[in-house]
Write a protein that holds these residues in place. Structure first.
Motif, PDB file in Angstrom:
ATOM      1  N   VAL A 175     -21.589  -7.210 -15.755  1.00 49.30           N
ATOM      2  CA  VAL A 175     -20.738  -8.300 -16.087  1.00 49.30           C
ATOM      3  C   VAL A 175     -21.319  -9.335 -15.603  1.00 49.30           C
ATOM      4  N   THR A 176     -21.881 -10.444 -16.291  1.00 49.36           N
ATOM      5  CA  THR A 176     -22.524 -11.469 -15.664  1.00 49.36           C
ATOM      6  C   THR A 176     -22.150 -12.946 -16.081  1.00 49.36           C
ATOM      7  N   THR A 177     -21.548 -12.940 -17.178  1.00 50.54           N
ATOM      8  CA  THR A 177     -21.486 -14.142 -18.278  1.00 50.54           C
ATOM      9  C   THR A 177     -19.865 -14.018 -18.851  1.00 50.54           C
ATOM     10  N   PHE A 178     -19.503 -15.276 -19.002  1.00 54.05           N
ATOM     11  CA  PHE A 178     -18.001 -15.560 -19.423  1.00 54.05           C
ATOM     12  C   PHE A 178     -18.007 -14.908 -20.912  1.00 54.05           C
ATOM     13  N   ALA A 179     -19.136 -14.949 -21.881  1.00 54.42           N
ATOM     14  CA  ALA A 179     -19.377 -14.456 -23.061  1.00 54.42           C
ATOM     15  C   ALA A 179     -18.693 -13.003 -23.053  1.00 54.42           C
ATOM     16  N   GLN A 180     -19.169 -12.307 -22.102  1.00 52.86           N
ATOM     17  CA  GLN A 180     -18.918 -10.895 -22.084  1.00 52.86           C
ATOM     18  C   GLN A 180     -17.684 -10.580 -21.890  1.00 52.86           C
ATOM     19  N   ILE A 181     -17.178 -11.198 -21.028  1.00 53.99           N
ATOM     20  CA  ILE A 181     -15.418 -11.245 -20.696  1.00 53.99           C
ATOM     21  C   ILE A 181     -14.681 -11.616 -21.927  1.00 53.99           C
ATOM     22  N   ALA A 182     -15.206 -12.702 -22.527  1.00 58.41           N
ATOM     23  CA  ALA A 182     -14.424 -12.971 -23.573  1.00 58.41           C
ATOM     24  C   ALA A 182     -14.268 -12.082 -24.753  1.00 58.41           C
ATOM     25  N   GLY A 183     -15.418 -11.457 -24.965  1.00 56.36           N
ATOM     26  CA  GLY A 183     -15.595 -10.430 -25.961  1.00 56.36           C
ATOM     27  C   GLY A 183     -14.894  -9.038 -25.723  1.00 56.36           C
ATOM     28  N   ALA A 234     -28.480 -10.650 -11.566  1.00 56.18           N
ATOM     29  CA  ALA A 234     -27.590 -11.047 -12.622  1.00 56.18           C
ATOM     30  C   ALA A 234     -26.884 -12.430 -11.977  1.00 56.18           C
ATOM     31  N   ALA A 235     -26.810 -12.788 -10.864  1.00 58.59           N
ATOM     32  CA  ALA A 235     -26.562 -13.912 -10.038  1.00 58.59           C
ATOM     33  C   ALA A 235     -27.533 -14.986 -10.515  1.00 58.59           C
ATOM     34  N   ALA A 236     -28.557 -14.550 -10.848  1.00 55.72           N
ATOM     35  CA  ALA A 236     -29.774 -15.807 -10.946  1.00 55.72           C
ATOM     36  C   ALA A 236     -29.435 -16.183 -12.360  1.00 55.72           C
ATOM     37  N   GLY A 237     -29.253 -15.232 -13.395  1.00 54.34           N
ATOM     38  CA  GLY A 237     -29.259 -15.812 -14.892  1.00 54.34           C
ATOM     39  C   GLY A 237     -27.782 -15.640 -15.291  1.00 54.34           C
ATOM     40  N   GLY A 238     -26.517 -15.368 -14.527  1.00 59.20           N
ATOM     41  CA  GLY A 238     -25.557 -15.177 -15.396  1.00 59.20           C
ATOM     42  C   GLY A 238     -24.517 -16.756 -14.992  1.00 59.20           C
ATOM     43  N   ASP A 239     -23.276 -16.544 -15.212  1.00 55.74           N
ATOM     44  CA  ASP A 239     -22.380 -17.496 -15.193  1.00 55.74           C
ATOM     45  C   ASP A 239     -21.759 -17.281 -13.720  1.00 55.74           C
ATOM     46  N   ASP A 240     -21.114 -18.457 -13.195  1.00 56.02           N
ATOM     47  CA  ASP A 240     -20.343 -18.376 -11.958  1.00 56.02           C
ATOM     48  C   ASP A 240     -18.782 -18.096 -12.491  1.00 56.02           C
ATOM     49  N   VAL A 266     -10.883 -14.358  -8.745  1.00 56.92           N
ATOM     50  CA  VAL A 266     -12.441 -13.924  -8.598  1.00 56.92           C
ATOM     51  C   VAL A 266     -13.099 -14.459  -7.359  1.00 56.92           C
ATOM     52  N   GLY A 267     -13.393 -13.782  -6.335  1.00 54.04           N
ATOM     53  CA  GLY A 267     -13.928 -14.340  -5.129  1.00 54.04           C
ATOM     54  C   GLY A 267     -15.621 -13.809  -5.298  1.00 54.04           C
ATOM     55  N   LYS A 305     -19.198  -9.956  -7.109  1.00 55.95           N
ATOM     56  CA  LYS A 305     -20.551  -9.001  -7.048  1.00 55.95           C
ATOM     57  C   LYS A 305     -20.147  -7.504  -7.772  1.00 55.95           C
ATOM     58  N   LYS A 306     -18.898  -6.952  -7.402  1.00 60.39           N
ATOM     59  CA  LYS A 306     -18.603  -5.790  -8.314  1.00 60.39           C
ATOM     60  C   LYS A 306     -18.900  -6.030  -9.663  1.00 60.39           C
TER      61      LYS A 306
END
Length: 208
Positions: A167-175, A141-147, A154-155, A160-161
């Motif tokens: 959950v790897t992208t801002f788009a997921q959280i935004a939706g 996830a870290a390799a292909g997701g957002d920071d 979020v630290g 990592k959790k």
């Protein structure tokens, strides 16, 4: 005939045809499950287990996976630094319809055992392969997701959790919907952090 069964740390007295709500089970709607922890059988004669009645069982059909009524937890601290906090919680439940009470023959019935959803996740986590899976998933996830550390509060550990839960992208959280927020809040014990920190609004801004 009635039976007293144990599930989710609670005891229920049931008869054939009863509809009851229990702590969430690892089963889908329409599935048939069997409770094997039977404390007592009653009817023409009473049988009391020690602690359980051998070879007895209660079979039920899963009607639906639901949530209980919302419980509001309000805390107010008056001394020194006055503060107030309100949290809501809805317990995940499984609605069942009892179909049959077995005084014997439960061990050979072949019906899936009724297991709590938490017990299943705990058993899976105990296997060596499952222990290694979250780390691999997080790395992928870290390799292909957002920071995700750009979100307030979020630290690295929290990021990592989130990765381990897909959950790897801002788009997921935004939706995320209100149900998604409640589910993630319960999974990771966020205690209302998502709404308090405004992650969804921040994610929408970062996506745009």
């Amino acid at each position: 005939m009635f039976a007293v069964l144990k599930t989710g740390g609670k005891q229920y007295k049931v008869q054939s045809g009863d509809v009851l709500r229990v702590e969430k089970l690892a089963a889908d709607a329409g599935e048939k499950v069997q409770f094997n922890e039977i404390l007592m059988l009653g009817g023409d004669s009473t049988v009391v287990g020690a602690p359980f009645v051998a070879d007895a069982g209660v079979q039920a059909e899963v009607v639906d996976q639901i949530k209980g009524d919302k419980v509001i937890h309000f805390v107010k601290r008056r001394r020194k630094h006055s503060s107030k906090r309100t949290k809501g919680h809805r317990q995940q439940l499984t609605m069942l319809r009892v179909t049959e009470i077995l005084a014997s023959g439960a061990d050979a019935s072949g019906v899936k055992a009724a297991i709590g959803a938490g017990s299943v996740s705990g058993a899976v986590a105990a296997t060596p392969a499952a222990k290694a899976a979250p780390a691999k998933k997080a790395a992928k996830a870290a390799a292909g997701g957002d920071d995700l550390k750009q979100l307030s509060g979020v630290g690295p550990a929290l990021e990592k959790k989130l990765h381990e839960n897909g959950v790897t992208t801002f788009a997921q959280i935004a939706g995320w919907s209100a149900a998604d927020v409640a589910d993630m809040d319960e999974k990771l014990s966020f205690k209302g952090r998502i709404e308090r920190e405004g992650w969804i609004d921040q994610a929408k801004a970062l996506v745009n």
